[in-house]
Design a protein around this motif. Structure first.
Motif, short mmCIF file in Angstrom:
data_model
loop_
_atom_site.label_atom_id
_atom_site.label_comp_id
_atom_site.label_asym_id
_atom_site.label_seq_id
_atom_site.Cartn_x
_atom_site.Cartn_y
_atom_site.Cartn_z
N GLY A 1 -2.28 43.55 11.51
CA GLY A 1 -1.70 43.07 10.25
C GLY A 1 -2.07 43.97 9.09
O GLY A 1 -2.05 45.20 9.21
N HIS A 2 -2.47 43.32 8.00
CA HIS A 2 -2.83 44.06 6.79
C HIS A 2 -4.01 43.35 6.11
O HIS A 2 -3.94 42.17 5.81
CB HIS A 2 -1.63 44.12 5.83
CG HIS A 2 -1.95 44.72 4.50
ND1 HIS A 2 -2.30 46.05 4.35
CD2 HIS A 2 -1.98 44.17 3.28
CE1 HIS A 2 -2.54 46.27 3.07
NE2 HIS A 2 -2.35 45.16 2.40
N TYR B 1 -11.70 42.15 15.18
CA TYR B 1 -11.17 43.48 14.90
C TYR B 1 -9.76 43.33 14.35
O TYR B 1 -8.96 42.57 14.90
CB TYR B 1 -11.12 44.33 16.17
CG TYR B 1 -12.47 44.55 16.78
CD1 TYR B 1 -13.25 45.64 16.41
CD2 TYR B 1 -12.98 43.66 17.72
CE1 TYR B 1 -14.51 45.84 16.96
CE2 TYR B 1 -14.23 43.85 18.28
CZ TYR B 1 -14.99 44.94 17.90
OH TYR B 1 -16.23 45.13 18.45
N VAL B 2 -9.46 44.07 13.30
CA VAL B 2 -8.12 44.06 12.72
C VAL B 2 -7.60 45.49 12.64
O VAL B 2 -8.29 46.37 12.12
CB VAL B 2 -8.11 43.42 11.31
CG1 VAL B 2 -6.74 43.57 10.66
CG2 VAL B 2 -8.50 41.96 11.38
N PHE C 1 -10.48 48.05 12.12
CA PHE C 1 -11.67 47.66 11.37
C PHE C 1 -12.35 46.52 12.09
O PHE C 1 -11.69 45.68 12.71
CB PHE C 1 -11.30 47.20 9.95
CG PHE C 1 -10.76 48.29 9.09
CD1 PHE C 1 -11.60 49.04 8.28
CD2 PHE C 1 -9.40 48.59 9.09
CE1 PHE C 1 -11.10 50.06 7.48
CE2 PHE C 1 -8.89 49.61 8.30
CZ PHE C 1 -9.75 50.34 7.49
N LYS C 2 -13.67 46.47 11.99
CA LYS C 2 -14.46 45.36 12.54
C LYS C 2 -15.07 44.59 11.37
O LYS C 2 -15.56 45.19 10.40
CB LYS C 2 -15.58 45.88 13.44
CG LYS C 2 -16.42 44.74 14.00
CD LYS C 2 -17.51 45.20 14.93
CE LYS C 2 -18.27 43.94 15.31
NZ LYS C 2 -18.93 43.92 16.50
N TRP C 3 -15.06 43.26 11.47
CA TRP C 3 -15.69 42.42 10.46
C TRP C 3 -17.19 42.40 10.72
O TRP C 3 -17.63 42.09 11.84
CB TRP C 3 -15.12 41.00 10.52
CG TRP C 3 -15.74 40.09 9.50
CD1 TRP C 3 -16.56 39.04 9.75
CD2 TRP C 3 -15.59 40.17 8.08
NE1 TRP C 3 -16.93 38.46 8.57
CE2 TRP C 3 -16.36 39.13 7.52
CE3 TRP C 3 -14.89 41.02 7.22
CZ2 TRP C 3 -16.43 38.92 6.15
CZ3 TRP C 3 -14.97 40.81 5.86
CH2 TRP C 3 -15.72 39.77 5.34
N ALA D 1 -13.69 51.05 12.91
CA ALA D 1 -14.20 50.87 14.27
C ALA D 1 -13.18 51.39 15.28
O ALA D 1 -12.01 51.56 14.97
CB ALA D 1 -14.47 49.39 14.52
N THR D 2 -13.68 51.61 16.48
CA THR D 2 -12.82 51.90 17.62
C THR D 2 -13.14 50.82 18.66
O THR D 2 -14.10 50.94 19.41
CB THR D 2 -13.12 53.31 18.20
OG1 THR D 2 -12.97 54.26 17.15
CG2 THR D 2 -12.17 53.63 19.34
N PRO D 3 -12.37 49.74 18.65
CA PRO D 3 -12.72 48.60 19.50
C PRO D 3 -12.40 48.80 20.97
O PRO D 3 -11.57 49.63 21.33
CB PRO D 3 -11.86 47.47 18.92
CG PRO D 3 -10.66 48.17 18.39
CD PRO D 3 -11.17 49.49 17.86
#
Length: 182
Positions: A100-101, A127-128, A137-139, A147-149
């Protein structure tokens, strides 16, 4: 672990959820798509219709949701059921992936944002993939960090925008491939 040992929990709606489902199927994973009577979904594999009683488990005050998300949401019955089904998705998952955003207030845009907020409230790895920034990104508990999930939990949720762009679609495919190929 093998992909077939994993289960995707999602909603089966067009866009990000359908793409998560297609990738889960591609790798031989189990899919569970929580929905309810009258809800339009595109993924039929693993469809799980929630009863009225089950939907109530995920009920929440729309005043609370609006306050938490810093915006007003519809109080219509369809939207309430969507929020309730998202609760089931996140509740069953050990980690949550969203496309999403990310907004300036650290929430995620749209109804998708409720899944992200639930993951935060339930203290689950979140992760978004921000389609505008073309970055995962990771919260961290108080901020978003690049991040690289990898999918690590056997039970994970995949949700997101209905307006999936090419970068979001590629990010989902890359997530699955990065998680399950050596």
């Amino acid at each position: 672990m093998k992909p077939e040992d994993f289960t995707l929990f999602s909603g089966g709606v067009k866009g990000a959820e359908a793409e998560f489902g297609a990738n889960a199927e591609r790798l031989g994973m189990e899919e569970v798509h929580f929905t309810f009577e009258g809800h339009k979904i595109v993924r039929k594999r693993g469809t799980r219709f929630l009863t009225q009683e089950e939907l109530k488990h995920g009920d929440v005050s729309l005043v609370y949701v609006s306050k938490l998300m810093h915006r007003k949401y519809s109080d219509g019955p369809l939207f309430r059921k969507v929020l309730q089904s998202i609760w089931h998705m996140v509740n069953h998952a050990g980690e949550v992936f969203v496309v999403g955003h990310i907004l300036e207030d650290k929430t995620v845009k749209g109804g998708t944002g409720w899944g992200a907020e639930l993951a935060k409230l339930f203290n689950k790895p979140l992760y978004v993939f921000d389609q505008d920034q073309e970055q995962w990104f990771k919260w961290t508990g108080d901020a978003w960090k690049k991040a690289t999930p990898k999918i690590r939990d056997k039970n994970f949720a995949g949700t997101g925008t209905r307006f999936l762009n090419a970068a979001g679609k590629q990010a989902i495919a890359d997530l699955f491939d990065h998680s399950f190929t050596k």
